[in-house]
Design a protein around this motif. Structure first.
Motif, PDB file in Angstrom:
ATOM      1  N   GLN A 182      73.133  18.904 -11.193  1.00 17.17           N
ATOM      2  CA  GLN A 182      72.399  17.762 -10.651  1.00 17.17           C
ATOM      3  C   GLN A 182      70.887  17.902 -10.866  1.00 17.17           C
ATOM      4  O   GLN A 182      70.091  17.367 -10.102  1.00 17.17           O
ATOM      5  CB  GLN A 182      72.711  17.564  -9.170  1.00 17.17           C
ATOM      6  N   LYS A 183      70.516  18.607 -11.931  1.00 22.09           N
ATOM      7  CA  LYS A 183      69.107  18.700 -12.289  1.00 22.09           C
ATOM      8  C   LYS A 183      68.669  17.493 -13.120  1.00 22.09           C
ATOM      9  O   LYS A 183      67.488  17.153 -13.143  1.00 22.09           O
ATOM     10  CB  LYS A 183      68.844  19.984 -13.076  1.00 22.09           C
ATOM     11  N   PHE A 184      69.622  16.903 -13.834  1.00 20.37           N
ATOM     12  CA  PHE A 184      69.345  15.737 -14.671  1.00 20.37           C
ATOM     13  C   PHE A 184      70.498  14.749 -14.544  1.00 20.37           C
ATOM     14  O   PHE A 184      71.632  15.134 -14.238  1.00 20.37           O
ATOM     15  CB  PHE A 184      69.211  16.134 -16.149  1.00 20.37           C
ATOM     16  N   ASP A 185      70.192  13.491 -14.796  1.00 16.13           N
ATOM     17  CA  ASP A 185      71.235  12.479 -14.948  1.00 16.13           C
ATOM     18  C   ASP A 185      71.734  12.512 -16.388  1.00 16.13           C
ATOM     19  O   ASP A 185      71.038  12.984 -17.291  1.00 16.13           O
ATOM     20  CB  ASP A 185      70.698  11.086 -14.618  1.00 16.13           C
ATOM     21  N   MET A 186      72.924  11.980 -16.604  1.00 14.32           N
ATOM     22  CA  MET A 186      73.508  11.962 -17.934  1.00 14.32           C
ATOM     23  C   MET A 186      72.589  11.259 -18.939  1.00 14.32           C
ATOM     24  O   MET A 186      72.400  11.738 -20.069  1.00 14.32           O
ATOM     25  CB  MET A 186      74.866  11.267 -17.914  1.00 14.32           C
ATOM     26  N   ALA A 187      72.002  10.146 -18.532  1.00 12.38           N
ATOM     27  CA  ALA A 187      71.137   9.393 -19.448  1.00 12.38           C
ATOM     28  C   ALA A 187      69.908  10.187 -19.859  1.00 12.38           C
ATOM     29  O   ALA A 187      69.327   9.939 -20.914  1.00 12.38           O
ATOM     30  CB  ALA A 187      70.716   8.074 -18.800  1.00 12.38           C
ATOM     31  N   ASP A 188      69.509  11.169 -19.051  1.00  5.57           N
ATOM     32  CA  ASP A 188      68.322  11.962 -19.360  1.00  5.57           C
ATOM     33  C   ASP A 188      68.574  12.995 -20.453  1.00  5.57           C
ATOM     34  O   ASP A 188      67.623  13.444 -21.107  1.00  5.57           O
ATOM     35  CB  ASP A 188      67.820  12.687 -18.109  1.00  5.57           C
ATOM     36  N   VAL A 189      69.823  13.407 -20.636  1.00  9.66           N
ATOM     37  CA  VAL A 189      70.114  14.505 -21.567  1.00  9.66           C
ATOM     38  C   VAL A 189      70.870  14.054 -22.814  1.00  9.66           C
ATOM     39  O   VAL A 189      70.969  14.807 -23.783  1.00  9.66           O
ATOM     40  CB  VAL A 189      70.904  15.627 -20.860  1.00  9.66           C
TER      41      VAL A 189
END
Length: 327
Positions: free
Chosen positions: A186-193
């Motif tokens: 939960q450090k990033f959302d899927m769209a961020d990576v």
């Protein structure tokens, strides 16, 4: 009452957070944008109209690309370099290797779209693995994804799920970055990576930051929920997981329990029959397993599971590139 200047300042900050490139002089900004009559995603629309959005075969996939445009990154793959290494380019002419991957992908796509002989849960989630390292699973995963990207009716996401020894970004000449493990933490959302590419219909999901408890993350409820969402959100999308070898790590066995289809890559005249048997035993409960014979000699082409004698799946006897031993 808040002054118009304060409202405009807040609006400019919202636009910057949304990734909108603003002129240094805010007086150049349209007055209706500063006043808040346009949303940040509306401001990015001209960029999308110039073809920055990833083209897909269905409206649902297009909506995903539009909504994630502000946060997902675009990367340009060196297509000439990849072709020189023996990878199949979606827009290239016909070749023996391209035809071989057409044969390999056809039943996988048919099953993924619910048109196979049996109904499979998460049929569009396809794991590519091997018994041991160096059998060509990563080479196969990337070529399979590139071949599917040439389809008219499907999009494809390639996930580097070899969290113990990620190689996908290195093969593509891209720098390491956040990915799957970071999403699970939960450090990033899927769209961020997610990485959009210059190969039409192909997106990438890196493995992410190495983690000592990677197996536990892959076995977590967060992973189950993520895969459930990935499998069902976009019916035209096929997701390829480049997985660790079955006999060297436990992550691949955990991942296999979520997959609809599994392709086990076997290096011809190298992998022992005992190793293949042991690897298949670790995923015995998985409903559909296919064997792919890699780096087969010319006289083995067209044979099914040559030298192994298994009745699993299709057992393609098609050779790959000399570089297929990498991964």
């Amino acid at each position: 009452m808040t002054s118009l200047i304060e409202q405009a300042a807040r609006r400019l900050e919202q636009l910057r957070q949304a990734g909108v490139v603003l002129p240094e002089d805010s007086s150049q900004m349209p007055s209706d944008m500063l006043a808040g009559s346009k949303k940040p995603e509306d401001a990015a629309a001209p960029e999308l109209a110039r073809g920055e959005a990833h083209s897909t075969a269905s409206s649902s996939s297009r909506q995903e690309n539009l909504s994630s445009q502000a946060s997902s990154r675009r990367v340009d793959l060196d297509l000439d370099a990849l072709a020189a290494q023996g990878f199949v380019m979606p827009n290239a002419g016909r070749s023996q290797l391209a035809d071989q991957y057409r044969v390999i992908k056809r039943p996988l796509i048919k099953n993924a779209m619910g048109k196979g002989a049996a109904t499979l849960n998460h049929a569009n989630l396809i794991m590519v693995t091997s018994a041991l390292a160096g059998e060509g699973k990563s080479f196969t995963s990337l070529n399979l994804a590139l071949s599917i990207a040439a389809e008219l009716d499907n999009t494809v996401m390639l996930v580097d799920a070899d969290v113990a020894r990620p190689s996908m970004l290195r093969m593509l000449g891209l720098p390491q970055g956040p990915g799957l493990l970071d999403v699970l933490e939960q450090k990033f959302d899927m769209a961020d990576v997610m990485l959009r590419t210059n190969v039409d219909k192909l997106t990438l999901l890196p493995s992410g930051t190495p983690h000592q408890r990677a197996t536990e993350l892959l076995a977590s409820d967060a992973m189950s929920n993520l895969l459930e969402d990935m499998a069902k959100r976009y019916p035209d999308r096929i997701i390829i997981f480049d997985s660790p070898p079955l006999l060297l790590t436990t992550e691949s066995r955990v991942l296999a329990s979520h997959m609809g289809q599994i392709v086990v890559v076997i290096r011809a005249e190298s992998t022992s029959q005992t190793a293949v048997q042991q690897a298949l035993a670790t995923i015995e409960s998985c409903p559909l397993k296919m064997l792919l014979l890699n780096q087969a000699s010319d006289n083995a082409q067209g044979s099914y599971g040559s030298g192994y004698g298994y009745g699993y799946g299709y057992g393609y006897g098609y050779g790959g590139s000399r570089d297929a031993s990498k991964g």
